[in-house]
Design an enzyme around this catalytic site. Structure first.
Site, PDB file in Angstrom:
ATOM      1  N   ARG A  36      80.874  35.210  57.467  1.00 23.21           N
ATOM      2  CA  ARG A  36      81.482  33.977  57.986  1.00 23.21           C
ATOM      3  C   ARG A  36      81.119  32.766  57.130  1.00 23.21           C
ATOM      4  O   ARG A  36      81.928  31.848  56.977  1.00 23.21           O
ATOM      5  CB  ARG A  36      81.076  33.760  59.446  1.00 23.21           C
ATOM      6  N   LYS A 197      92.225  49.724  77.067  1.00 24.83           N
ATOM      7  CA  LYS A 197      92.865  49.366  78.335  1.00 24.83           C
ATOM      8  C   LYS A 197      94.153  48.584  78.177  1.00 24.83           C
ATOM      9  O   LYS A 197      94.221  47.631  77.409  1.00 24.83           O
ATOM     10  CB  LYS A 197      91.883  48.539  79.186  1.00 24.83           C
ATOM     11  N   GLY A 354      87.966  42.569  66.642  1.00 20.20           N
ATOM     12  CA  GLY A 354      86.707  43.192  66.241  1.00 20.20           C
ATOM     13  C   GLY A 354      86.803  44.669  65.906  1.00 20.20           C
ATOM     14  O   GLY A 354      86.417  45.108  64.816  1.00 20.20           O
ATOM     15  N   GLY A 377      89.211  36.573  69.816  1.00 20.84           N
ATOM     16  CA  GLY A 377      89.961  35.991  70.930  1.00 20.84           C
ATOM     17  C   GLY A 377      91.111  35.116  70.487  1.00 20.84           C
ATOM     18  O   GLY A 377      92.207  35.166  71.064  1.00 20.84           O
TER      19      GLY A 377
END
Length: 396
Positions: A36, A197, A354, A377
């Site tokens: 990062r 999911k 991720g 996200g």
């Protein structure tokens, strides 16, 4: 593009407040993975080269509005100096007299790192007073933290409205890649959505069936769709309560002209462990005592064919239990096919999330993708068609 970049700003002699994501792993006070930090380095160097004075704003961990020594950004100074190849000063707060004095004393060729913004509880409340305190330290605001752009925080949203604002190089690259993939893509467009999911990706699936030509569904999610089609799935991971929802998505996709591609053959095993005895079966033939852990070779061949006939690919989530051999086979093969087509110049490939990044790195395909987003996200919410507060603030 409704937002400005560094190229649109006069940076010479200006103090530039740069919101960055340097939430890196640290062990014994040392950075163990500086990915990062490396990704914000072009922004910092470009500001320095233009005569600007970068002042870095960042969060680190989840201090919950309290000062915690182990979450101080001061421990990152050596890694930042190594990456930027210049002196990095540190201020023990991100607002107030000490921060103001450090900003005032900052010389050309130096960088200033301000303390963890989340040491203030007001940061996550998008507090106007905290943002004003930050704004007083600089002349220009630059957001280079796409990964935090889905949060309306003081340093990502309110602050952007108080100063002339632009996107940094990493933010610019993320937005351009995503715009090319979803806003104005070259067609046909294919999306791969995998993971465990359906419930966590309902908004994503609903948005994508309106925007893409082909939608490949893999991982545990695919089992819920197979169950909705009346197939036995043995002891496989699935969300039985969402079979009606899965059926609705299939119906809506058909009406929208989006082809949903589910596994036609499956790799099953009796144990959820690496190298467990396994077999390849038709998708409707899973034994009662077995679980589906990957898509089979016929499914991979179909996916490869779809990729070859596509111009744009968006990828979020693995096709199987990619953490274990040999149940990483479908993800690896599909990823390598996408990489091959991207290398050949026939496919624009954008991936994020991720597990996705981990899977593409493990397959060896990551380096050849057009763009890989490290923003989990924010990447997902963009794909869901949601407005990101940190991006919207730059468009003012």
């Amino acid at each position: 593009m409704g937002w400005k970049t560094l190229d649109d700003m006069d940076l010479n002699g200006k103090r530039v407040l740069v919101r960055v994501d340097i939430n890196v792993p640290v062990a014994d006070g040392k950075v163990t993975d500086d990915t990062r930090i490396q990704r914000i380095t072009p922004t910092v160097r470009d500001i320095l080269a233009a005569g600007g004075r970068p002042i870095l704003l960042a969060h680190f961990g989840r201090p919950g509005g309290e000062r915690k020594a182990e979450l101080s950004l001061q421990q990152l100074v050596p890694a930042l100096e190594a990456a930027f190849d210049c002196p990095v000063m540190f201020a023990a707060d991100c607002v107030g007299a000490g921060a103001a004095a450090a900003a005032e004393a900052l010389k050309e060729g130096e960088v200033l790192l301000l303390e963890n913004t989340r040491f203030h509880a007001a940061e996550t409340k998008n507090d106007a007073d905290l943002a004003a305190g930050m704004a007083a330290l600089g002349d220009i605001y630059c957001n280079d933290a796409f990964s935090a752009a889905h949060r309306a925080h003081a340093s990502t949203e309110a602050l952007a409205r108080l100063l002339p604002a632009c996107a940094g190089r990493l933010m610019q690259a993320e937005l351009q890649a995503l715009e090319a993939a979803l806003a104005k893509p070259e067609r046909p467009v294919t999306a791969v959505v995998g993971g465990a999911k359906v419930s966590t990706k309902l908004d994503l699936l609903s948005n994508l069936i309106e925007k893409v030509d082909h939608l490949v569904i893999g991982g545990g999610m695919a089992n819920t769709f197979l169950l909705a089609q009346g197939h036995a799935i043995g002891s496989s991971l699935a969300e039985a309560s969402l079979t009606d929802t899965a059926s609705e998505i299939l119906t809506k996709a058909k009406a929208a002209g989006c082809e949903i591609i589910l596994p036609s053959d499956i790799v099953v095993a009796r144990k959820f462990e690496a190298n467990a005895p396994h077999e390849v079966l038709p998708a409707d033939a899973c034994p009662d005592d077995a679980m589906i852990l990957d898509a089979g070779p016929a499914s991979v061949a179909r996916i490869a064919e779809v990729f070859a006939n596509s111009k744009t690919l968006i990828w979020n989530g693995p096709l199987g239990a990619f953490e274990m051999e040999p149940f990483d086979a479908a993800t690896n093969a599909a990823a390598l096919k996408a990489a091959e087509l991207t290398r050949a110049g026939t496919l624009i490939s954008v991936a994020g999330g991720g597990d996705t990044v981990a899977a593409l790195n493990a397959s060896g395909a990551a380096a050849d993708f057009s763009y890989i987003s490290t923003a989990g996200g924010a990447f997902l919410e963009w794909m869901e068609g949601k407005t990101l507060p940190g991006v919207a603030a730059l468009e003012q």
